[in-house]
Design an enzyme around this catalytic site. Structure first.
Site: not given
Ligand SMILES: [Zn+2]
Length: 217
Positions: A13, A88, A127, A160, A171
């Site tokens: 985004k 939001r 990642r 991470r 999330r």
């Protein structure tokens, strides 16, 4: 053009917001940037927001809304803007609608970046970050020559906490909960357009631009 961009974590985004805004020659207005500008500028709202953040609390809606109102009142936002990170939720969307009505305008379009959960997990959970230089690699899309070792500085790569699968799934759940009603709200307003956000960044931007043009006609 007045545009809101929504999309799940991992949809790219931020990158798309930048590209689309620059193609449309309108400012990209993200809540993150507004917060930082207010905090570093030492505004009253910035001090208020910083107080909440320092205590580890969420910044209340009215503070965020006041910052957005200030930003949308600036000269460069009069001919259009691309909002990223706001609204939001539905209450914020309703406030935004009222605010723009006061300015004598309204939103033209809400672009939803659509990418399925499994794709988001594949993108984010792959990642790996270098402990030494901070460079981010990806086990599938951008692997280092030697697994677990940074090509740039030979540092050790690690995952991470934010990139762990369970964190990502959580999330995504939070996003669904908050955003589904927002998506329905804008669908009811007749200004929602979904854009397939899979594939190369440039292709996604291209699709978003075509959607914007179709809608502007
Ligand atoms: Zn490194």
């Amino acid at each position: 053009m007045r545009v809101v961009l929504v999309g799940p974590p991992g949809a790219g985004k931020g990158t798309q917001a930048q590209f689309i805004a620059s193609r449309l020659s309108i400012p990209k207005i993200s809540t993150g940037d507004i917060f930082r500008a207010n905090v570093s500028g030492g505004t009253e709202l910035g001090k208020l927001a910083k107080g909440y953040m320092d205590r580890g609390d969420l910044v209340p809606d009215e503070v965020t809304v006041a910052m957005v109102r200030d930003r949308l009142s600036e000269d460069d936002a009069q001919e259009g803007f691309l909002l990223d990170g706001f609204p939001r939720n539905v209450p914020q969307a309703e406030i935004l609608k009222k605010m723009l009505a006061e300015f004598g305008t309204g939103l033209d379009l809400v672009l939803e970046l659509v990418v399925d959960d499994e794709e988001v997990v594949r993108r984010l959970a792959g990642r790996r970050t270098c402990r030494s230089c901070g460079k981010v690699w990806h086990v599938d899309f951008d692997p280092p020559a030697v697994p677990g070792v940074c090509d740039a500085c030979k540092g050790e790569l690690f995952q991470r906490d934010d990139d762990r699968e369970e964190t990502i799934r959580h999330r995504l759940e939070v996003y669904q909960e908050q955003t589904s009603p927002l998506i329905s709200f804008y669908a009811d307003e007749g200004i929602l357009v979904g854009v397939d956000a899979t594939g190369p960044v440039e292709e996604v931007t291209q699709r978003a631009m075509s959607a914007l043009r179709r809608f502007a006609d």
